[in-house]
Design a protein around this motif. Structure first.
Motif, mmCIF file in Angstrom:
data_model
loop_
_atom_site.group_PDB
_atom_site.id
_atom_site.type_symbol
_atom_site.label_atom_id
_atom_site.label_comp_id
_atom_site.label_asym_id
_atom_site.label_seq_id
_atom_site.Cartn_x
_atom_site.Cartn_y
_atom_site.Cartn_z
ATOM 1 N N LYS A 11 17.626 -22.725 -13.420
ATOM 2 C CA LYS A 11 17.416 -23.143 -14.800
ATOM 3 C C LYS A 11 18.175 -22.251 -15.783
ATOM 4 C CE LYS A 11 12.973 -25.386 -14.238
ATOM 5 N NZ LYS A 11 11.561 -25.420 -14.624
ATOM 6 N N ILE A 12 18.185 -20.953 -15.533
ATOM 7 C CA ILE A 12 18.910 -20.046 -16.423
ATOM 8 C C ILE A 12 20.404 -20.326 -16.359
ATOM 9 C CG2 ILE A 12 19.532 -17.633 -16.841
ATOM 10 C CD1 ILE A 12 16.640 -16.921 -16.067
ATOM 11 N N CYS A 19 25.191 -23.723 -23.308
ATOM 12 C CA CYS A 19 25.344 -23.062 -24.608
ATOM 13 C C CYS A 19 26.644 -23.506 -25.283
ATOM 14 C CB CYS A 19 25.355 -21.544 -24.451
ATOM 15 S SG CYS A 19 23.777 -20.846 -23.965
ATOM 16 N N THR A 20 26.529 -23.861 -26.566
ATOM 17 C CA THR A 20 27.714 -24.284 -27.315
ATOM 18 C C THR A 20 27.956 -23.443 -28.561
ATOM 19 O OG1 THR A 20 26.406 -25.922 -28.503
ATOM 20 C CG2 THR A 20 27.586 -26.672 -26.520
ATOM 21 N N THR A 21 26.980 -22.630 -28.950
ATOM 22 C CA THR A 21 27.133 -21.758 -30.116
ATOM 23 C C THR A 21 26.643 -20.354 -29.767
ATOM 24 O OG1 THR A 21 24.925 -22.194 -31.010
ATOM 25 C CG2 THR A 21 26.691 -23.695 -31.699
ATOM 26 N N THR A 22 26.969 -19.405 -30.629
ATOM 27 C CA THR A 22 26.500 -18.038 -30.387
ATOM 28 C C THR A 22 24.977 -17.945 -30.514
ATOM 29 O OG1 THR A 22 26.966 -17.495 -32.703
ATOM 30 C CG2 THR A 22 28.654 -16.929 -31.090
ATOM 31 N N GLU A 23 24.381 -18.808 -31.321
ATOM 32 C CA GLU A 23 22.918 -18.820 -31.430
ATOM 33 C C GLU A 23 22.282 -19.242 -30.105
ATOM 34 O OE1 GLU A 23 24.876 -20.330 -33.767
ATOM 35 O OE2 GLU A 23 24.617 -18.822 -35.331
ATOM 36 N N HIS A 24 22.897 -20.207 -29.449
ATOM 37 C CA HIS A 24 22.404 -20.623 -28.134
ATOM 38 C C HIS A 24 22.498 -19.467 -27.145
ATOM 39 C CE1 HIS A 24 23.482 -25.097 -29.024
ATOM 40 N NE2 HIS A 24 22.334 -24.750 -29.583
ATOM 41 N N VAL A 25 23.580 -18.709 -27.217
ATOM 42 C CA VAL A 25 23.768 -17.577 -26.305
ATOM 43 C C VAL A 25 22.709 -16.505 -26.569
ATOM 44 C CG1 VAL A 25 25.342 -15.734 -25.622
ATOM 45 C CG2 VAL A 25 26.223 -18.039 -25.979
ATOM 46 N N LYS A 26 22.395 -16.261 -27.843
ATOM 47 C CA LYS A 26 21.352 -15.289 -28.169
ATOM 48 C C LYS A 26 20.014 -15.720 -27.579
ATOM 49 C CE LYS A 26 23.401 -13.589 -32.441
ATOM 50 N NZ LYS A 26 23.287 -13.545 -33.903
ATOM 51 N N VAL A 46 14.190 -4.713 -6.907
ATOM 52 C CA VAL A 46 14.973 -4.313 -8.075
ATOM 53 C C VAL A 46 16.461 -4.589 -7.869
ATOM 54 C CG1 VAL A 46 15.655 -2.338 -9.503
ATOM 55 C CG2 VAL A 46 13.285 -2.580 -8.784
ATOM 56 N N LYS A 47 16.955 -4.405 -6.663
ATOM 57 C CA LYS A 47 18.369 -4.680 -6.393
ATOM 58 C C LYS A 47 18.688 -6.159 -6.614
ATOM 59 C CE LYS A 47 19.568 -0.993 -3.198
ATOM 60 N NZ LYS A 47 20.094 -0.672 -1.875
ATOM 61 N N THR A 48 17.773 -7.005 -6.220
ATOM 62 C CA THR A 48 17.953 -8.446 -6.417
ATOM 63 C C THR A 48 17.991 -8.782 -7.900
ATOM 64 O OG1 THR A 48 16.786 -8.873 -4.349
ATOM 65 C CG2 THR A 48 17.015 -10.716 -5.868
ATOM 66 N N LEU A 49 17.084 -8.204 -8.664
ATOM 67 C CA LEU A 49 17.065 -8.440 -10.107
ATOM 68 C C LEU A 49 18.348 -7.947 -10.769
ATOM 69 C CD1 LEU A 49 13.398 -7.597 -11.143
ATOM 70 C CD2 LEU A 49 14.504 -9.824 -11.146
ATOM 71 N N ARG A 50 18.806 -6.771 -10.356
ATOM 72 C CA ARG A 50 20.053 -6.237 -10.920
ATOM 73 C C ARG A 50 21.237 -7.134 -10.591
ATOM 74 N NH1 ARG A 50 19.147 0.060 -9.455
ATOM 75 N NH2 ARG A 50 17.763 0.534 -11.188
ATOM 76 N N HIS A 51 21.250 -7.657 -9.380
ATOM 77 C CA HIS A 51 22.329 -8.558 -8.973
ATOM 78 C C HIS A 51 22.373 -9.777 -9.894
ATOM 79 C CE1 HIS A 51 24.870 -11.160 -6.563
ATOM 80 N NE2 HIS A 51 23.908 -12.071 -6.632
ATOM 81 N N TYR A 52 21.225 -10.412 -10.106
ATOM 82 C CA TYR A 52 21.196 -11.607 -10.939
ATOM 83 C C TYR A 52 21.427 -11.287 -12.406
ATOM 84 C CZ TYR A 52 20.124 -14.564 -7.046
ATOM 85 O OH TYR A 52 20.213 -15.233 -5.873
ATOM 86 N N LEU A 53 20.968 -10.123 -12.857
ATOM 87 C CA LEU A 53 21.247 -9.715 -14.228
ATOM 88 C C LEU A 53 22.751 -9.563 -14.437
ATOM 89 C CD1 LEU A 53 20.178 -8.889 -16.974
ATOM 90 C CD2 LEU A 53 19.946 -6.557 -16.113
ATOM 91 N N HIS A 54 23.424 -8.969 -13.474
ATOM 92 C CA HIS A 54 24.885 -8.848 -13.547
ATOM 93 C C HIS A 54 25.533 -10.235 -13.562
ATOM 94 C CE1 HIS A 54 28.907 -7.309 -12.963
ATOM 95 N NE2 HIS A 54 29.029 -8.111 -11.919
ATOM 96 N N HIS A 55 25.050 -11.119 -12.718
ATOM 97 C CA HIS A 55 25.558 -12.488 -12.652
ATOM 98 C C HIS A 55 25.395 -13.196 -14.005
ATOM 99 C CE1 HIS A 55 26.113 -16.602 -11.207
ATOM 100 N NE2 HIS A 55 24.930 -16.894 -11.720
ATOM 101 N N PHE A 56 24.201 -13.104 -14.588
ATOM 102 C CA PHE A 56 23.944 -13.750 -15.872
ATOM 103 C C PHE A 56 24.798 -13.148 -16.985
ATOM 104 C CE2 PHE A 56 19.381 -14.531 -14.238
ATOM 105 C CZ PHE A 56 19.755 -15.727 -13.659
ATOM 106 N N THR A 58 27.691 -11.746 -16.703
ATOM 107 C CA THR A 58 29.068 -12.203 -16.508
ATOM 108 C C THR A 58 29.238 -13.617 -17.053
ATOM 109 O OG1 THR A 58 29.278 -10.817 -14.537
ATOM 110 C CG2 THR A 58 30.880 -12.597 -14.801
ATOM 111 N N LEU A 59 28.303 -14.493 -16.746
ATOM 112 C CA LEU A 59 28.362 -15.864 -17.273
ATOM 113 C C LEU A 59 28.333 -15.875 -18.798
ATOM 114 C CD1 LEU A 59 25.955 -17.871 -14.924
ATOM 115 C CD2 LEU A 59 28.441 -18.047 -15.060
ATOM 116 N N ILE A 60 27.469 -15.075 -19.368
ATOM 117 C CA ILE A 60 27.357 -15.027 -20.827
ATOM 118 C C ILE A 60 28.638 -14.484 -21.446
ATOM 119 C CG2 ILE A 60 26.231 -13.753 -22.702
ATOM 120 C CD1 ILE A 60 23.593 -14.491 -21.471
ATOM 121 N N HIS A 61 29.206 -13.458 -20.841
ATOM 122 C CA HIS A 61 30.453 -12.889 -21.353
ATOM 123 C C HIS A 61 31.547 -13.952 -21.426
ATOM 124 C CE1 HIS A 61 33.776 -10.116 -21.921
ATOM 125 N NE2 HIS A 61 34.369 -10.673 -20.888
#
Length: 71
Positions: A11-12, A19-26, A46-56, A58-61
């Protein structure tokens, strides 16, 4: 529990991709923060969470670069 975790990740990813605007990204960033807090409480590795946080992140960037490029 892992099935729910996988659903949340899916879902995330969909939210970030839509996302189409910076407000959506926020808003997506806030959802990610809530996701991390929720799964910390549920004692996911915690390693799993860090992995997905990095993934998310990267997508947001790349999504922000795409949004800024199109403006």
């Amino acid at each position: 529990m892992l099935e729910l975790f996988d659903k949340h990740i899916s879902k995330i990813n969909k939210i970030i991709n839509s996302c189409t605007t910076t407000e959506h990204v926020k808003s997506a960033k806030q959802i990610i923060k809530n996701f991390i807090d929720y799964w910390k409480i549920k004692k996911i590795n915690v390693k799993t969470l860090r992995h997905y946080l990095h993934h998310f992140n990267t997508l947001i960037h790349f999504k922000l670069r795409l949004i800024n490029y199109n403006e």
